[in-house]
Scaffold this motif. Structure first.
Motif, PDB file in Angstrom:
ATOM      1  N   TYR A 505     -11.186 -10.493  32.932  1.00 10.76           N
ATOM      2  CA  TYR A 505     -11.110  -9.221  32.226  1.00 10.76           C
ATOM      3  C   TYR A 505     -10.779  -8.156  33.267  1.00 10.76           C
ATOM      4  CZ  TYR A 505     -13.161 -11.153  27.971  1.00 10.76           C
ATOM      5  OH  TYR A 505     -13.392 -11.883  26.834  1.00 10.76           O
ATOM      6  N   GLN A 528     -20.319  -8.170  31.973  1.00 12.00           N
ATOM      7  CA  GLN A 528     -20.605  -9.364  32.771  1.00 12.00           C
ATOM      8  C   GLN A 528     -21.888 -10.037  32.294  1.00 12.00           C
ATOM      9  OE1 GLN A 528     -20.263  -8.590  36.937  1.00 12.00           O
ATOM     10  NE2 GLN A 528     -20.757 -10.684  37.542  1.00 12.00           N
ATOM     11  N   ARG A 530     -23.098  -9.866  29.303  1.00  9.36           N
ATOM     12  CA  ARG A 530     -22.831 -10.458  27.985  1.00  9.36           C
ATOM     13  C   ARG A 530     -22.094 -11.797  28.116  1.00  9.36           C
ATOM     14  NH1 ARG A 530     -21.912 -13.117  24.541  1.00  9.36           N
ATOM     15  NH2 ARG A 530     -21.406 -12.743  22.344  1.00  9.36           N
ATOM     16  N   ILE A 531     -21.123 -11.871  29.005  1.00  8.04           N
ATOM     17  CA  ILE A 531     -20.352 -13.100  29.190  1.00  8.04           C
ATOM     18  C   ILE A 531     -21.237 -14.209  29.736  1.00  8.04           C
ATOM     19  CG2 ILE A 531     -18.451 -14.150  30.487  1.00  8.04           C
ATOM     20  CD1 ILE A 531     -17.033 -11.443  30.374  1.00  8.04           C
ATOM     21  N   ASN A 532     -22.169 -13.875  30.602  1.00  8.51           N
ATOM     22  CA  ASN A 532     -23.055 -14.892  31.186  1.00  8.51           C
ATOM     23  C   ASN A 532     -23.927 -15.589  30.146  1.00  8.51           C
ATOM     24  OD1 ASN A 532     -22.243 -14.703  33.884  1.00  8.51           O
ATOM     25  ND2 ASN A 532     -23.598 -12.962  34.280  1.00  8.51           N
ATOM     26  N   GLU A 534     -22.758 -16.917  27.467  1.00  8.82           N
ATOM     27  CA  GLU A 534     -21.946 -17.979  26.859  1.00  8.82           C
ATOM     28  C   GLU A 534     -22.008 -19.229  27.730  1.00  8.82           C
ATOM     29  OE1 GLU A 534     -20.784 -17.652  23.955  1.00  8.82           O
ATOM     30  OE2 GLU A 534     -20.897 -15.483  23.663  1.00  8.82           O
ATOM     31  N   VAL A 538     -19.130 -20.774  30.087  1.00  8.07           N
ATOM     32  CA  VAL A 538     -19.120 -20.029  31.346  1.00  8.07           C
ATOM     33  C   VAL A 538     -20.059 -20.664  32.366  1.00  8.07           C
ATOM     34  CG1 VAL A 538     -19.554 -17.792  32.418  1.00  8.07           C
ATOM     35  CG2 VAL A 538     -18.498 -17.917  30.141  1.00  8.07           C
ATOM     36  N   THR A 541     -19.826 -15.783  36.658  1.00 10.88           N
ATOM     37  CA  THR A 541     -18.963 -14.601  36.662  1.00 10.88           C
ATOM     38  C   THR A 541     -19.114 -13.894  38.002  1.00 10.88           C
ATOM     39  OG1 THR A 541     -20.684 -13.205  35.690  1.00 10.88           O
ATOM     40  CG2 THR A 541     -19.144 -14.279  34.170  1.00 10.88           C
ATOM     41  N   VAL A 602     -14.145 -14.875  35.481  1.00 13.38           N
ATOM     42  CA  VAL A 602     -15.002 -15.759  34.691  1.00 13.38           C
ATOM     43  C   VAL A 602     -14.614 -17.193  35.039  1.00 13.38           C
ATOM     44  CG1 VAL A 602     -15.781 -16.424  32.400  1.00 13.38           C
ATOM     45  CG2 VAL A 602     -15.086 -14.053  32.842  1.00 13.38           C
ATOM     46  N   SER A 604     -15.142 -21.078  34.426  1.00 11.05           N
ATOM     47  CA  SER A 604     -15.601 -21.819  33.250  1.00 11.05           C
ATOM     48  C   SER A 604     -15.256 -23.299  33.358  1.00 11.05           C
ATOM     49  CB  SER A 604     -14.962 -21.244  31.983  1.00 11.05           C
ATOM     50  OG  SER A 604     -13.559 -21.498  31.994  1.00 11.05           O
ATOM     51  N   THR A 616     -14.222 -16.008  23.573  1.00 12.51           N
ATOM     52  CA  THR A 616     -13.509 -14.741  23.815  1.00 12.51           C
ATOM     53  C   THR A 616     -13.492 -13.867  22.570  1.00 12.51           C
ATOM     54  OG1 THR A 616     -11.397 -15.865  23.366  1.00 12.51           O
ATOM     55  CG2 THR A 616     -12.091 -15.666  25.661  1.00 12.51           C
ATOM     56  N   VAL A 619     -16.886 -12.252  22.529  1.00 14.33           N
ATOM     57  CA  VAL A 619     -16.960 -11.219  23.567  1.00 14.33           C
ATOM     58  C   VAL A 619     -16.105 -10.013  23.183  1.00 14.33           C
ATOM     59  CG1 VAL A 619     -16.406 -10.688  25.967  1.00 14.33           C
ATOM     60  CG2 VAL A 619     -17.490 -12.864  25.392  1.00 14.33           C
TER      61      VAL A 619
END
Length: 813
Positions: A505, A528, A530-532, A534, A538, A541, A602, A604, A616, A619
């Motif tokens: 991103y 960051q 929020r993505i962690n 998943e 993931v 990050t 990210v 993965s 995605t 997110v």
């Protein structure tokens, strides 16, 4: 019974077309050497341009540079460099301390230096031996390598391990939490999307596969890892360079291997049915010339060969040989009847020339319909495969006929015997099995047309219902067979540490030095975190947020309470300035030179695109709710391109099949001179496609960028035999005005050729079953299902529909 009507204008037109092919047959027979000479010229030109073609299976082979998603990826490349990497996970199974051992560290330090010195096209090699380690000491920021100074005792090394485990930028990237695994992370200087001339290692050797990135990079890494001094360390090497290099080599090797396998399978069938050298060599020679011409076409227009070219040899061989079989079968019969080569050629072309022309056009429509795909590899395949089909037809009706009669008589009427012709004619003969079989089939079709139609309707309804469960998905790793080492290694790494996939991103602060704004940094941190969450995708990050937090904690005696972002813009700018003045050189991985844009990396697992898309999408929903439009980041990176690829597959499948069906239906109506007959002929060929798609839905086989071709291509190929059969059926009906007699005559003549071409089609596509690429194996057996169902429909459903509807008109004496 009605009286026999006069020929219609369409019938007269078809007669003239048939006569044109009759004249062509006579011309080729009379000028055989001229035809062969012109063919040699075409072969020379094709070979010249084919030699200039190289393989390319990078993202450049899938996307046009004007594609918005790909354009964003190229912008990312301009800002942050290549996102391609090599990842070497290593372990020491018999060591109690795992990779945190003094002797192991010495070996890894040496390995790091050798990789940096000997591997071409790399930007940086990072390992536990040279990774940056940030410490604060008395208001001073120290940036040094982890092993500087080098630990002298096991206790010192383990103490260093405890410090490293507290660094989020290092833990989970270069070492596992339990210390069992370590990793070497290699950033690439180049990318597969770069200009070809920049990827060549030795200019003198040119752009040969083994002389360009990523093959040369991957080979150099493997050579270093294989040295005896690293015995005792178990390496697991994966990443973009390893995966793409393996993919490129398999693509090139499989294209040749499967092509030769198709030649062997089809050659064996031809030998079985025709039992003469020219019955085998002639058809295979013409399709070989067509494949060479298709490669020459690719060279002339300046394209590269990609993953789709792997399908071309088997496809052209399969499709091209079909026309040669119809000509060869007809010539064998006509030669026995007329006892004269020239007359036999003329009559053969009179009967099968026009049907072969129409079947070639339907094949072109099937292949060509894929040109609407935004996926560049498939778009290119539409053009060079269509060109190959056209050239296969052209060579078949010219050079094949010339060769057929130039080298003796491959279709002699039979062996010479002492028996006189009169005695042979008087001697009672038992009907050939095929004659008896087709007579029985004719009686069955004529007596039970409605039962046949009902059974097929039920069969199509049951199997076709599975289309509701069909999923569109793609996984680059699943392209490889489960037995290939690269797949096993990548799956092991994905389970263990950083992962072989990823995306990014990119945040834009809107101004120079804007990344130091606390509010901007909090947006990056929020996303960051929020993505962690998943965790199914993931692994880790990394961003400028992690670096600033690390620096802040280092200035506060490694107090975990200070692992937070700086509170003011000035403090963030001061931290980054001190970091660079202290020798830190990782800033370019996270921010642009003008300090305006931030790269949130990210890392993965390499999983299916449906998982990528779900994560995605979730997110992106979070981004839409939490951030105003002007502050929303751009999703990009190689992982995101796979998501776009799947979206293109959905659109390509629907549009491509619709175009193919529409164009082929129009051609069938024109060829058969009737809208009703043309549309009826599409039913036996449309239904098998839905049977196959339904089977995929019921068995959970996803539709990917390879299998999306099944519908468009299969309907183009399967309709060939239907067209041959219906044209002969209609011709016999014009002659007899009796559906049963016409059907029996058609099956006795064309039925055998249809049977042989069906076996050839099945044999040609069956070669995919021997591929080490899973998607091509699945494509192979799914196509076999489609063509098998289509062949059965030609023998049962098509006659039943014609008989029930009286499609050719009323019967008459």
């Amino acid at each position: 019974m009605e009286t026999l009507p006069q020929p219609t204008r369409f019938e007269s037109l078809m007669n003239r077309l048939a006569e044109s092919f009759e004249h062509l047959g006579g011309f080729v027979y009379d000028h055989k050497k001229l035809v062969v000479a012109l063919t040699l010229v075409i072969v020379g030109v094709s070979a010249y341009f084919a030699e200039k073609v190289r393989f390319d299976t990078s993202f450049e082979s899938y996307f046009d540079r004007d594609d918005p998603a790909y354009a964003a990826y190229l912008d990312y490349r301009d800002d942050f460099g290549s996102d391609e990497m090599a990842y070497i996970l290593y372990e020491v199974p018999d060591n109690a301390n795992g990779v945190w051992d003094l002797e192991v560290m010495k070996k890894i330090e040496r390995l790091t230096r050798e990789l940096e010195a000997e591997v071409p096209f790399i930007k940086e090699v990072t390992s536990l031996a040279n990774a940056e380690f940030i410490e604060g000491r008395e208001d001073e920021l120290l940036v040094r390598e982890i092993l500087d100074p080098y630990p002298q005792t096991r206790e010192e090394l383990l103490a260093m391990r405890d410090k490293v485990m507290k660094k989020p930028l290092l833990a989970g990237t270069l070492t596992s939490a339990d210390g069992k695994y370590g990793a070497v992370y290699i950033e690439m200087e180049k990318s597969s999307v770069d200009a070809e001339e920049t990827l060549v290692l030795d200019p003198a050797k040119g752009p040969e596969m083994d002389n360009v990135y990523p093959q040369v990079t991957n080979d150099a890494i493997e050579r270093v890892l294989a040295r005896p001094e690293y015995a005792g360390i178990r390496f697991h090497h994966t990443g973009d360079a390893a995966l793409t290099s393996t993919y490129n080599r398999i693509t090139r090797g499989e294209s040749l291997r499967l092509g030769l396998l198709a030649v062997a399978f089809i050659g064996g069938l031809l030998l079985l049915f025709f039992r003469r050298p020219m019955g085998v060599l002639g058809p295979l020679l013409t399709v070989s010339l067509a494949i060479l011409a298709a490669m020459g076409f690719v060279g002339i227009v300046g394209w590269h060969l990609d993953i789709m070219f792997m399908m071309l040899p088997g496809t052209i061989i399969t499709v091209g040989v079909a026309s040669a079989i119809h000509i060869l079968t007809g010539y064998t019969v006509c030669r026995k009847q007329l006892k004269d080569n020239r007359a036999a050629i003329r009559k053969t072309m009179l009967l099968v020339g026009a049907p072969c022309l129409f079947t070639m056009l339907t094949d072109v429509a099937g292949f060509g319909s894929t040109n609407i795909s935004p996926i560049k590899a498939i778009n290119h395949f539409a053009y060079y495969s269509s060109f190959g089909v056209i050239m296969a037809f052209a060579f078949t009706v010219t050079v094949f006929i010339a060769i057929l009669t130039l080298f003796g008589n491959p279709a002699a009427a039979g062996r010479q015997t002492a028996e006189s012709p009169a005695a042979a004619d008087a001697r009672p003969r038992k009907k050939h099995f095929s004659v008896r079989f087709f007579a029985a089939l004719t009686r069955f079709d004529v007596r039970h047309p409605w039962k046949i139609i009902i059974v097929w309707m039920v069969f199509f309804a049951v199997t076709g219902s599975g289309t509701a469960f069909l999923q569109v998905d793609s996984n680059f790793l699943n392209e490889f067979s489960e037995d290939l080492p690269i797949r096993k290694t990548t799956e092991y790494v994905d389970r263990t540490m950083l992962g072989a996939g990823g995306f990014s991103y990119v945040f834009d602060s809107g101004e120079q030095d804007g990344i130091c704004d606390p509010e901007f940094l909090k947006r990056v941190e929020t996303l960051q975190n929020r993505i962690n969450q998943e965790t199914q995708l993931v692994m880790k990050t990394m961003s400028i947020v992690d670096l600033l937090k690390d620096i802040n904690r280092s200035f506060h005696d490694e107090d975990p309470a200070y692992y937070v972002l700086p509170e003011t813009r000035e403090l963030a700018a001061q931290y980054l300035l001190l970091y660079e003045m202290s020798g830190g050189d990782e800033l370019g991985n996270y921010v642009t030179g003008d300090m305006r844009r931030v790269n949130l990396q990210v890392h993965s697992k390499l999983v299916s695109s449906s998982v990528y898309k779900k994560v995605t999408d979730d997110v992106n929903d979070f981004i839409t709710k939490e951030f105003p439009p002007e502050q929303q980041p751009v999703l990009t990176g190689s992982g995101y391109l796979w998501i776009k690829l799947v979206q293109y597959i959905v659109r390509s499948q629907i549009l491509g099949f619709s175009v193919a069906f529409g164009v082929i239906a129009v051609m069938m109506c024109l060829a058969l001179g009737s809208i009703r007959v043309g549309l009826l002929s599409m039913i036996p060929n449309l239904a098998p496609v839905f049977v196959t798609l339904g089977f995929m839905g019921l068995t959970g086989i996803p539709l990917d960028y390879v299998k999306l071709l099944i519908a468009s291509i299969a309907i183009g190929i399967a309709v060939d035999d239907t067209l041959h059969f219906l044209l002969r059926y209609r011709l016999e009906f014009w002659r007899t005005r009796d559906y049963q007699a016409a059907l029996n005559a058609s099956l006795n003549d064309v039925g055998r050729a249809v049977f042989i071409t069906t076996l050839v089609l099945l044999a040609g596509f069956a070669t995919n079953l021997f591929s080490v690429m899973n998607s091509f194996v699945e494509f192979g057996y799914l196509t076999l299902i489609t063509l098998s169902v289509a062949a059965l429909a030609d023998y049962f459903l098509t006659p039943a529909l014609i008989i029930v509807t009286r499609a050719f008109g009323p019967e008459a004496r």
